[in-house]
Design a protein around this motif. Structure first.
Motif, PDB file in Angstrom:
ATOM      1  N   HIS A   1      40.503  -3.080  44.148  1.00  0.00           N
ATOM      2  CA  HIS A   1      39.150  -2.675  43.694  1.00  0.00           C
ATOM      3  C   HIS A   1      39.238  -1.354  42.924  1.00  0.00           C
TER       4      HIS A   1
ATOM      5  N   HIS B   1      35.022 -12.302  54.673  1.00  0.00           N
ATOM      6  CA  HIS B   1      34.234 -12.049  53.446  1.00  0.00           C
ATOM      7  C   HIS B   1      34.854 -12.811  52.273  1.00  0.00           C
TER       8      HIS B   1
ATOM      9  N   HIS C   1      35.943 -12.460  48.170  1.00  0.00           N
ATOM     10  CA  HIS C   1      36.217 -11.478  47.112  1.00  0.00           C
ATOM     11  C   HIS C   1      36.048 -12.185  45.774  1.00  0.00           C
TER      12      HIS C   1
ATOM     13  N   ASP D   1      33.304  -7.458  46.924  1.00  0.00           N
ATOM     14  CA  ASP D   1      33.341  -8.320  48.102  1.00  0.00           C
ATOM     15  C   ASP D   1      31.927  -8.755  48.458  1.00  0.00           C
TER      16      ASP D   1
ATOM     17  N   HIS E   1      41.005 -12.982  54.336  1.00  0.00           N
ATOM     18  CA  HIS E   1      39.672 -13.182  53.760  1.00  0.00           C
ATOM     19  C   HIS E   1      38.914 -14.280  54.506  1.00  0.00           C
TER      20      HIS E   1
ATOM     21  N   HIS F   1      41.130  -1.468  50.040  1.00  0.00           N
ATOM     22  CA  HIS F   1      41.385  -2.594  49.135  1.00  0.00           C
ATOM     23  C   HIS F   1      42.438  -2.216  48.103  1.00  0.00           C
TER      24      HIS F   1
HETATM   25 ZN   LIG Z   1      37.901  -7.540  47.671  1.00  0.00          ZN
END
Ligand SMILES: [Zn+2]
Length: 266
Positions: free
Chosen positions: A138, A260, A262, A145, A257, A135
């Motif tokens: 992060h 998932h 974020h 996530d 994305h 990532h």
């Molecule tokens: Zn993320």
């Protein structure tokens, strides 16, 4: 020659462990020193010392040091759980205390539903700007996530995911939906769908992506004033009719994305 190979392999292990767990590389170096001083023959001596030290550090020492850096472990509960326990084992479950509050507030909002919050990668315990691979962002305790919600074919909410890691099985755009991935790949952002290599194995093929329950989860997150942005792929934003301005496209430099969500603090 043997010495050079030895140094190269140890450097490789150090870098790999640092990338995956942040603290693993340093603990590996400590293990090498302990193994040298400890004059006892033991099969897999370095590995045994490393694993013992790694567990002691991860569960007893690091949580208190992380507080100095303004981070704490994600507080698990009935409603807040890791998608994969590796997240915890690899020390990828650290957040700013404000993010813990946001998670528990959202969990409370979900109390009357069967929906649970299953989290994926968050942040490492220490040092702002130290990236959590793969990532980009992060690196400050403010990002996490979250897994999608799936149901059985009969519509019953499941707590399972479609890959072992929780990443890499995409809810692809339908033929009539905008295909952001195609667009980013065409522009030369070849890393955009690289998470397909990070599944660690595809599982639970029978599960169906639940627009309805994933939308409820997202809307509960959006109720928090502390929430800065929420990233999801544009075709899913449209499909779920998400109109809140905090729901954004993460850009082609990141990864897709549609496996998932974020979220990040303001
Ligand atoms: Zn993320």
């Amino acid at each position: 020659m043997k010495i050079i190979l030895n140094i190269i392999s140890k450097t490789f292990i150090f870098i790999f462990l640092t990338i995956i767990t942040q603290v693993g590389g340093v603990i590996y170096l400590i293990s090498l020193m302990v193994a040298k001083k400890w004059h006892k023959y033991l099969k897999f001596k370095i590995l045994i010392i490393f694993l013992s030290l790694y567990l002691i550090f991860s569960f007893l020492i690091i949580p208190s040091i992380a507080q100095i850096f303004g981070r704490e472990k994600i507080k698990n509960s009935e409603k807040i759980k890791p998608t994969n326990y590796l997240t915890i084992l690899l020390n990828r479950n650290y957040v700013n205390p404000r993010l813990n509050k946001l998670l528990s507030k959202t969990a409370k909002e979900l109390q009357k539903t069967d929906i649970e919050i299953h989290y994926l990668d968050a942040n490492f315990p220490f040092i702002n700007k130290f990236p959590l691979f793969p990532h980009l962002s992060h690196n400050d305790g403010k990002k996490i996530d979250i897994s999608f919600i799936y149901t059985s074919k009969q519509g019953v909410i499941s707590n399972k995911q479609k890959s072992i890691s929780g990443y890499g099985v995409f809810e692809e755009p339908k033929t009539n939906e905008y295909n952001q991935t195609k667009n980013c790949l065409k522009q030369g952002y070849f890393q955009y769908d690289y998470s397909k290599y990070l599944t660690l194995g595809k599982i639970n093929h029978e599960l169906v992506f639940s627009e309805k329950h994933t939308k409820i989860l997202i809307e509960k997150f959006l109720k928090n004033n502390e929430l800065g942005k929420l990233f999801i792929e544009p075709h899913l934003k449209t499909r779920m009719n998400l109109t809140n301005k905090k729901v954004r496209f993460q850009g082609c430099r990141a990864v897709r994305h549609d496996d998932h969500i974020h979220i990040q603090l303001k």
